[in-house]
Design a protein around this motif. Structure first.
Motif, PDB file in Angstrom:
ATOM      1  N   GLN A   1       0.819  -1.189   0.000  1.00 29.49           N
ATOM      2  CA  GLN A   1       0.000   0.000   0.000  1.00 29.49           C
ATOM      3  C   GLN A   1       0.863   1.253   0.000  1.00 29.49           C
ATOM      4  OE1 GLN A   1      -2.581  -0.675   3.339  1.00 29.49           O
ATOM      5  NE2 GLN A   1      -4.075  -1.760   2.089  1.00 29.49           N
ATOM      6  N   ALA A   2       1.983   1.202   0.732  1.00 29.29           N
ATOM      7  CA  ALA A   2       2.853   2.375   0.780  1.00 29.29           C
ATOM      8  C   ALA A   2       3.449   2.661  -0.602  1.00 29.29           C
ATOM      9  CB  ALA A   2       3.965   2.164   1.813  1.00 29.29           C
ATOM     10  N   ASN A   3       3.873   1.616  -1.311  1.00 29.15           N
ATOM     11  CA  ASN A   3       4.418   1.822  -2.654  1.00 29.15           C
ATOM     12  C   ASN A   3       3.353   2.330  -3.605  1.00 29.15           C
ATOM     13  OD1 ASN A   3       6.981   1.067  -1.924  1.00 29.15           O
ATOM     14  ND2 ASN A   3       6.761  -1.037  -2.628  1.00 29.15           N
ATOM     15  N   ALA A   4       2.149   1.784  -3.505  1.00 27.61           N
ATOM     16  CA  ALA A   4       1.052   2.228  -4.372  1.00 27.61           C
ATOM     17  C   ALA A   4       0.743   3.694  -4.122  1.00 27.61           C
ATOM     18  CB  ALA A   4      -0.180   1.370  -4.146  1.00 27.61           C
ATOM     19  N   ALA A   5       0.794   4.114  -2.867  1.00 30.90           N
ATOM     20  CA  ALA A   5       0.506   5.510  -2.532  1.00 30.90           C
ATOM     21  C   ALA A   5       1.524   6.473  -3.154  1.00 30.90           C
ATOM     22  CB  ALA A   5       0.464   5.683  -1.020  1.00 30.90           C
ATOM     23  N   LEU A   6       2.708   5.976  -3.464  1.00 33.45           N
ATOM     24  CA  LEU A   6       3.726   6.811  -4.102  1.00 33.45           C
ATOM     25  C   LEU A   6       3.417   7.081  -5.570  1.00 33.45           C
ATOM     26  CD1 LEU A   6       6.934   5.172  -2.572  1.00 33.45           C
ATOM     27  CD2 LEU A   6       5.877   7.363  -1.933  1.00 33.45           C
ATOM     28  N   ASN A   7       2.441   6.363  -6.108  1.00 34.28           N
ATOM     29  CA  ASN A   7       2.051   6.499  -7.514  1.00 34.28           C
ATOM     30  C   ASN A   7       0.566   6.822  -7.614  1.00 34.28           C
ATOM     31  OD1 ASN A   7       4.570   5.549  -8.987  1.00 34.28           O
ATOM     32  ND2 ASN A   7       4.235   3.933  -7.477  1.00 34.28           N
ATOM     33  N   PRO A   8       0.142   8.003  -7.140  1.00 35.52           N
ATOM     34  CA  PRO A   8      -1.294   8.304  -7.076  1.00 35.52           C
ATOM     35  C   PRO A   8      -1.998   8.252  -8.434  1.00 35.52           C
ATOM     36  CG  PRO A   8       0.022  10.258  -6.573  1.00 35.52           C
ATOM     37  CD  PRO A   8       0.960   9.095  -6.650  1.00 35.52           C
ATOM     38  N   ALA A   9      -1.300   8.557  -9.505  1.00 35.91           N
ATOM     39  CA  ALA A   9      -1.934   8.527 -10.824  1.00 35.91           C
ATOM     40  C   ALA A   9      -2.298   7.098 -11.237  1.00 35.91           C
ATOM     41  CB  ALA A   9      -1.023   9.156 -11.872  1.00 35.91           C
ATOM     42  N   LEU A  10      -1.577   6.115 -10.701  1.00 38.28           N
ATOM     43  CA  LEU A  10      -1.845   4.719 -11.049  1.00 38.28           C
ATOM     44  C   LEU A  10      -2.860   4.044 -10.126  1.00 38.28           C
ATOM     45  CD1 LEU A  10       1.727   3.387 -11.883  1.00 38.28           C
ATOM     46  CD2 LEU A  10      -0.079   4.032 -13.470  1.00 38.28           C
ATOM     47  N   LEU A  11      -3.130   4.642  -8.978  1.00 39.75           N
ATOM     48  CA  LEU A  11      -3.994   3.998  -7.982  1.00 39.75           C
ATOM     49  C   LEU A  11      -5.313   3.484  -8.547  1.00 39.75           C
ATOM     50  CD1 LEU A  11      -3.447   6.004  -4.681  1.00 39.75           C
ATOM     51  CD2 LEU A  11      -2.985   3.596  -5.108  1.00 39.75           C
ATOM     52  N   PRO A  12      -5.998   4.215  -9.410  1.00 42.62           N
ATOM     53  CA  PRO A  12      -7.273   3.679  -9.922  1.00 42.62           C
ATOM     54  C   PRO A  12      -7.109   2.412 -10.764  1.00 42.62           C
ATOM     55  CG  PRO A  12      -7.095   6.038 -10.360  1.00 42.62           C
ATOM     56  CD  PRO A  12      -5.771   5.579  -9.849  1.00 42.62           C
ATOM     57  N   ARG A  13      -5.912   2.174 -11.276  1.00 44.37           N
ATOM     58  CA  ARG A  13      -5.674   1.005 -12.127  1.00 44.37           C
ATOM     59  C   ARG A  13      -5.040  -0.162 -11.383  1.00 44.37           C
ATOM     60  NH1 ARG A  13      -2.348   3.248 -16.980  1.00 44.37           N
ATOM     61  NH2 ARG A  13      -2.358   1.039 -17.449  1.00 44.37           N
ATOM     62  N   LEU A  14      -4.690   0.022 -10.119  1.00 39.96           N
ATOM     63  CA  LEU A  14      -4.010  -1.020  -9.353  1.00 39.96           C
ATOM     64  C   LEU A  14      -4.999  -1.872  -8.569  1.00 39.96           C
ATOM     65  CD1 LEU A  14      -0.992   0.960  -7.865  1.00 39.96           C
ATOM     66  CD2 LEU A  14      -1.006  -0.534  -9.857  1.00 39.96           C
ATOM     67  N   VAL A  15      -4.687  -3.143  -8.496  1.00 36.40           N
ATOM     68  CA  VAL A  15      -5.403  -4.070  -7.633  1.00 36.40           C
ATOM     69  C   VAL A  15      -4.342  -4.686  -6.731  1.00 36.40           C
ATOM     70  CG1 VAL A  15      -6.815  -6.142  -7.511  1.00 36.40           C
ATOM     71  CG2 VAL A  15      -7.086  -4.563  -9.446  1.00 36.40           C
ATOM     72  N   LEU A  16      -4.364  -4.332  -5.474  1.00 38.61           N
ATOM     73  CA  LEU A  16      -3.345  -4.807  -4.546  1.00 38.61           C
ATOM     74  C   LEU A  16      -3.713  -6.186  -4.018  1.00 38.61           C
ATOM     75  CD1 LEU A  16      -2.695  -1.516  -2.546  1.00 38.61           C
ATOM     76  CD2 LEU A  16      -1.564  -2.347  -4.606  1.00 38.61           C
ATOM     77  N   VAL A  17      -2.752  -7.094  -4.074  1.00 40.52           N
ATOM     78  CA  VAL A  17      -2.969  -8.467  -3.633  1.00 40.52           C
ATOM     79  C   VAL A  17      -1.754  -8.884  -2.810  1.00 40.52           C
ATOM     80  CG1 VAL A  17      -3.269 -10.858  -4.366  1.00 40.52           C
ATOM     81  CG2 VAL A  17      -4.264  -9.010  -5.729  1.00 40.52           C
ATOM     82  N   GLN A  18      -2.002  -9.357  -1.597  1.00 41.38           N
ATOM     83  CA  GLN A  18      -0.920  -9.899  -0.790  1.00 41.38           C
ATOM     84  C   GLN A  18      -1.013 -11.411  -0.882  1.00 41.38           C
ATOM     85  OE1 GLN A  18      -0.649  -8.455   3.201  1.00 41.38           O
ATOM     86  NE2 GLN A  18       1.154  -9.670   3.649  1.00 41.38           N
ATOM     87  N   ALA A  19      -0.143 -11.986  -1.711  1.00 39.86           N
ATOM     88  CA  ALA A  19      -0.211 -13.418  -1.960  1.00 39.86           C
ATOM     89  C   ALA A  19       1.171 -13.961  -2.255  1.00 39.86           C
ATOM     90  CB  ALA A  19      -1.138 -13.695  -3.147  1.00 39.86           C
ATOM     91  N   ALA A  20       1.319 -15.232  -1.999  1.00 40.93           N
ATOM     92  CA  ALA A  20       2.512 -15.972  -2.399  1.00 40.93           C
ATOM     93  C   ALA A  20       2.067 -16.909  -3.508  1.00 40.93           C
ATOM     94  CB  ALA A  20       3.087 -16.742  -1.222  1.00 40.93           C
ATOM     95  N   LEU A  21       2.537 -16.658  -4.726  1.00 40.99           N
ATOM     96  CA  LEU A  21       2.146 -17.484  -5.862  1.00 40.99           C
ATOM     97  C   LEU A  21       2.966 -18.765  -5.863  1.00 40.99           C
ATOM     98  CD1 LEU A  21       1.763 -14.745  -8.588  1.00 40.99           C
ATOM     99  CD2 LEU A  21      -0.021 -15.827  -7.213  1.00 40.99           C
ATOM    100  N   THR A  22       2.263 -19.887  -5.937  1.00 44.60           N
ATOM    101  CA  THR A  22       2.896 -21.196  -5.821  1.00 44.60           C
ATOM    102  C   THR A  22       2.357 -22.147  -6.887  1.00 44.60           C
ATOM    103  OG1 THR A  22       1.214 -22.014  -4.295  1.00 44.60           O
ATOM    104  CG2 THR A  22       3.113 -20.922  -3.314  1.00 44.60           C
ATOM    105  N   ALA A  23       2.822 -23.373  -6.844  1.00 44.69           N
ATOM    106  CA  ALA A  23       2.375 -24.383  -7.798  1.00 44.69           C
ATOM    107  C   ALA A  23       1.005 -24.945  -7.417  1.00 44.69           C
ATOM    108  CB  ALA A  23       3.401 -25.517  -7.878  1.00 44.69           C
ATOM    109  N   GLN A  24       0.618 -24.834  -6.140  1.00 43.53           N
ATOM    110  CA  GLN A  24      -0.666 -25.365  -5.673  1.00 43.53           C
ATOM    111  C   GLN A  24      -1.321 -24.349  -4.750  1.00 43.53           C
ATOM    112  OE1 GLN A  24       0.975 -28.948  -3.839  1.00 43.53           O
ATOM    113  NE2 GLN A  24      -0.288 -30.133  -5.257  1.00 43.53           N
ATOM    114  N   THR A  25      -2.626 -24.189  -4.894  1.00 47.27           N
ATOM    115  CA  THR A  25      -3.370 -23.273  -4.033  1.00 47.27           C
ATOM    116  C   THR A  25      -3.484 -23.839  -2.627  1.00 47.27           C
ATOM    117  OG1 THR A  25      -4.606 -22.349  -5.867  1.00 47.27           O
ATOM    118  CG2 THR A  25      -5.606 -22.138  -3.700  1.00 47.27           C
ATOM    119  N   ASP A  26      -3.196 -22.978  -1.657  1.00 43.37           N
ATOM    120  CA  ASP A  26      -3.359 -23.294  -0.233  1.00 43.37           C
ATOM    121  C   ASP A  26      -2.725 -24.605   0.190  1.00 43.37           C
ATOM    122  OD1 ASP A  26      -4.610 -20.936   0.518  1.00 43.37           O
ATOM    123  OD2 ASP A  26      -6.548 -21.652  -0.170  1.00 43.37           O
TER     124      ASP A  26
END
Length: 181
Positions: A1-26
């Motif tokens: 969120q802090a990094n996104a806030a540094l780019n206010p012009a991009l905020l409407p186009r961003l979807v923030l997701v806190q995830a670890a992408l892996t080979a298998q879900t959960d």
């Protein structure tokens, strides 16, 4: 969120997701105290620094573990995205193979170009991971090109190792002739 806030012009186009992408879900085995090299402090650093690439281990607190295919499906269901995925920037510090193993639908159906930093020394934390990474691109009809000039790269792990050199990395575009423009 802090990094996104540094780019206010991009905020409407961003979807923030806190995830670890892996080979298998959960995958419950991945959640328990999962730690990743995900920080490179310019000064100092703790005892958890990697001997070669100098990254520091961080715990994946509060992160969801899911596949890239699952994330794309969820985002479509929530109407966060409504167009084909046309480009992927993959910067996961040695975990590229796991992310791509969880993206078979994306790699098969949409075939977006993928910008990826390849460093054999990072992949070598797990035996044969570098070879398998190149193989997953081959299996899905991708070729590798340099990120800066578009020069075709060999699809051979030994040839890429020799080209890149020990301890070094290169930016690569993985693309197909049939994927998104």
């Amino acid at each position: 969120q802090a990094n996104a806030a540094l780019n206010p012009a991009l905020l409407p186009r961003l979807v923030l997701v806190q995830a670890a992408l892996t080979a298998q879900t959960d995958d419950p085995d991945l959640k328990e105290d999962a730690r990743f090299y995900s920080r490179w402090p310019l000064k100092g650093g703790g005892a958890d620094r990697h001997r070669k690439h100098l990254g520091e281990l961080e715990t994946a607190k509060r992160a969801r573990f899911l596949t890239l295919d699952t994330l794309v499906q969820e985002m479509r269901a929530k109407h966060s995205i409504n167009r084909p995925v046309t480009f992927v920037k993959l910067d996961v510090d040695g975990h590229e193979l796991d992310v791509l193993r969880g993206a078979t639908q994306l790699l098969t159906a949409q075939k977006p170009p993928i910008l990826i930093e390849i460093g054999p020394h990072v992949q070598d934390e797990v035996p044969q991971r570098f070879e398998q990474l190149i193989g997953i691109f081959e299996d899905h009809g991708y070729r590798l090109e340099t990120g800066d000039t578009g020069k075709k790269l060999p699809m051979s792990a030994p040839a890429l190792r020799a080209l890149i050199g020990d301890g070094a990395t290169i930016d690569v575009i993985a693309c197909t002739d049939t994927g998104n423009p």
